[in-house]
Design a protein around this motif. Structure first.
Motif, PDB file in Angstrom:
ATOM      1  N   ARG A 107       3.112 -20.400  22.832  1.00  0.00           N
ATOM      2  CA  ARG A 107       3.171 -19.249  21.935  1.00  0.00           C
ATOM      3  C   ARG A 107       3.265 -19.776  20.505  1.00  0.00           C
ATOM      4  O   ARG A 107       4.240 -20.422  20.143  1.00  0.00           O
ATOM      5  N   ARG A 120      -0.171 -14.538  14.457  1.00  0.00           N
ATOM      6  CA  ARG A 120       0.925 -13.602  14.771  1.00  0.00           C
ATOM      7  C   ARG A 120       2.243 -14.293  14.447  1.00  0.00           C
ATOM      8  O   ARG A 120       2.467 -15.428  14.880  1.00  0.00           O
ATOM      9  N   GLU A 174       5.257 -14.806  15.520  1.00  0.00           N
ATOM     10  CA  GLU A 174       6.136 -14.731  16.684  1.00  0.00           C
ATOM     11  C   GLU A 174       7.064 -15.930  16.649  1.00  0.00           C
ATOM     12  O   GLU A 174       6.903 -16.831  15.839  1.00  0.00           O
ATOM     13  N   GLU A 232       4.565  -8.629  13.847  1.00  0.00           N
ATOM     14  CA  GLU A 232       3.915  -9.927  13.985  1.00  0.00           C
ATOM     15  C   GLU A 232       2.797 -10.196  12.980  1.00  0.00           C
ATOM     16  O   GLU A 232       2.229 -11.277  12.965  1.00  0.00           O
TER      17      GLU A 232
HETATM   18 MG    MG Z   1       2.367 -10.720  22.408  1.00  0.00          MG
END
Ligand code: MG
Ligand code: ATP
Length: 434
Positions: A123, A115, A117, A68
């Motif tokens: 997120r 990150r 992701e 990430e």
């Molecule tokens: Mg995580």
């Protein structure tokens, strides 16, 4: 509009627009006040650190370090990384600035984290955390205080759909013993493990417990429990924490499978989860990291901290239904004609000197009074101050309440500083509302 010509924002990195900012500012204001009340001091650290810091702090076999991180080599040849979390930088700063030396530090920091992701609701690739770190405290009392602080934060914000999960990971040594039991168990069930888990079996078997793969749930739920393998001191630490939470009236659930994604935790770990955000249910996670500071080259120092996901908390806040509208000005000032506009600008600056508690927005650009009234209305102001040529001739301004039936009145310019607060106070009386 040619979509191909416009440079888009980077995927997973969001703008916070003026219409959304109220929740952010409310969370920032409330946390700032709470942290001060609990004796935490703010600290700010760089967004970029040497890659080695995160590898060493977070651990090689974590999701973050494995896949990430935004890592790049700068033109000087250094491997640098955009920070994926806050603790490593704060601890690094405490060490390199010589802040440790047996001191007890209560710190907080906040800002963007990065990150790589898969972006989805709740997120993102750039997201924000508010971090709290207490360094130099060994006992369960600080664990309890941090949890009490977060519980108070939810209460203050009117957030109710949250639940506290806690667990103890024991010391590094007791984890080693448990780790062997875990490896033995998972080896017996190797056929049921997915590729990620097989890889972790060597590097970090505890992380298998954290797997989000539904096919893994059966084998995970049969695994030996860490809680059954705690060393005596960790057990005592955990029992006192539980007793303290109960004493403070804070409800909690012991979740023996809560291991947290980062390597550096020991003993207490906790997570606040909600059922109001769908799949991304963790809003605040933390734990004790007694082993991290020596691992980064500092003198052995116990510590504990947590990080809150700002986007997720702001989303919860918007669901509470509390009014988060941007603050409207008290007075909207209109002027028509070049001379009146000039006078208005000077007048507003004088009123801002005299009445710092009153917010005034002045109409910018020209426009007839009809258009200006539309803007005044849209601004949400309680009162319009109108300067036309006729008023200027007589040295007065017109005052017109915008949200009440009361009619327009006139006021000599030099009396405005007295009349405006009086009228605003009058308009604020609930029984004067339309
Ligand atoms: Mg995580
Ligand atoms: P998750 O299991 O959801 O990936 P995590 O264990 O990686 O969480 P931490 O590293 O403990 O999360 O970060 C603390 C908090 O930051 C989380 O509880 C969550 O609220 C928030 N958070 C983590 N990753 C993201 C992200 N990519 N986007 C938005 N918020 C995040």
């Amino acid at each position: 509009m040619d979509k191909n010509f416009i440079v888009q924002a980077v995927r997973g990195m969001n703008d916070v627009l003026p219409a959304q900012i109220a929740g952010w500012q409310q969370l920032e204001r409330v946390t700032r006040e709470l942290f001060a009340a609990y004796g935490f001091e703010e600290m700010r650290v760089p967004l970029v650190e040497h890659t080695a810091l995160f590898k060493r702090a977070i651990g090689e076999y974590t999701d973050i370090v494995e896949k990430e991180m935004y890592t790049f080599t700068d033109s000087g040849g250094d491997s640098l990384t955009l920070r994926p979390e806050g603790t490593a930088g704060v601890v690094r700063a405490a060490i390199t600035n010589g802040l440790l030396r047996g001191a007890r530090l209560k710190l907080w920091t906040s800002g963007p984290m990065f990150r790589h992701e898969r972006p989805q609701k709740g997120r993102y690739r750039q997201f924000h955390q508010i971090d709290v770190e207490a360094i130099g405290f060994a006992g369960p009392d600080i664990d309890a205080e941090l949890i009490a602080l977060t519980a108070r934060l939810w209460r203050t914000l009117g957030i109710t759909r949250v639940k506290l999960k806690i667990n103890s990971l024991g010391t590094i040594e007791s984890r080693r013993v448990y780790r062997e039991k875990l490896v033995t168990y998972f080896r017996q069930h190797e056929a049921a493990l997915d590729a990620d888990s097989l890889r972790r079996l060597e590097g970090n078997p505890l992380r298998i417990l954290d797997s989000k793969n539904p096919d893994m749930q059966a084998v995970v739920s049969g695994a030996p429990l860490l809680t059954d393998h705690l060393d005596a001191e960790s057990r005592e630490h955990f029992d006192s924490l539980c007793a303290m939470l109960t004493g403070m009236g804070i409800e909690y659930v012991i979740d023996p499978r809560l291991v947290r994604g980062l390597d550096y935790y020991s003993r207490t770990v906790f997570e606040w989860v909600t059922d109001a955000l769908g799949a991304q249910d963790a809003i605040c996670s933390g734990g004790r990291y007694d082993g991290l500071i020596p691992q980064l080259g500092g003198d052995p120092t116990p510590a504990i901290g947590f990080a809150m996901g700002v986007e997720r908390v702001v989303e919860l806040l918007s669901q509470t239904g509390a009014p988060l509208a941007p603050a409207a000005p008290d007075v909207y000032v209109m002027a028509s004609g070049e001379r009146a506009q000039r006078t208005a600008l000077a007048l507003v600056e004088r009123l801002r000197d005299d009445l710092p508690q009153v917010t005034l927005h002045v109409n910018l650009g020209s426009g007839n009074f009809k258009a200006q009234f539309r803007r005044a209305d849209k601004s949400g102001a309680a009162l319009a101050l109108i300067l036309g040529d006729a008023e200027l001739e007589r040295g007065v301004a017109a005052l017109k309440p915008l949200r009440h039936e009361a009619g327009q009145t006139e006021c000599p310019l030099e009396e405005l500083a007295v009349r405006i607060p009086a009228i605003l106070a009058d308009l604020a009386e609930p029984n004067n509302a339309v």
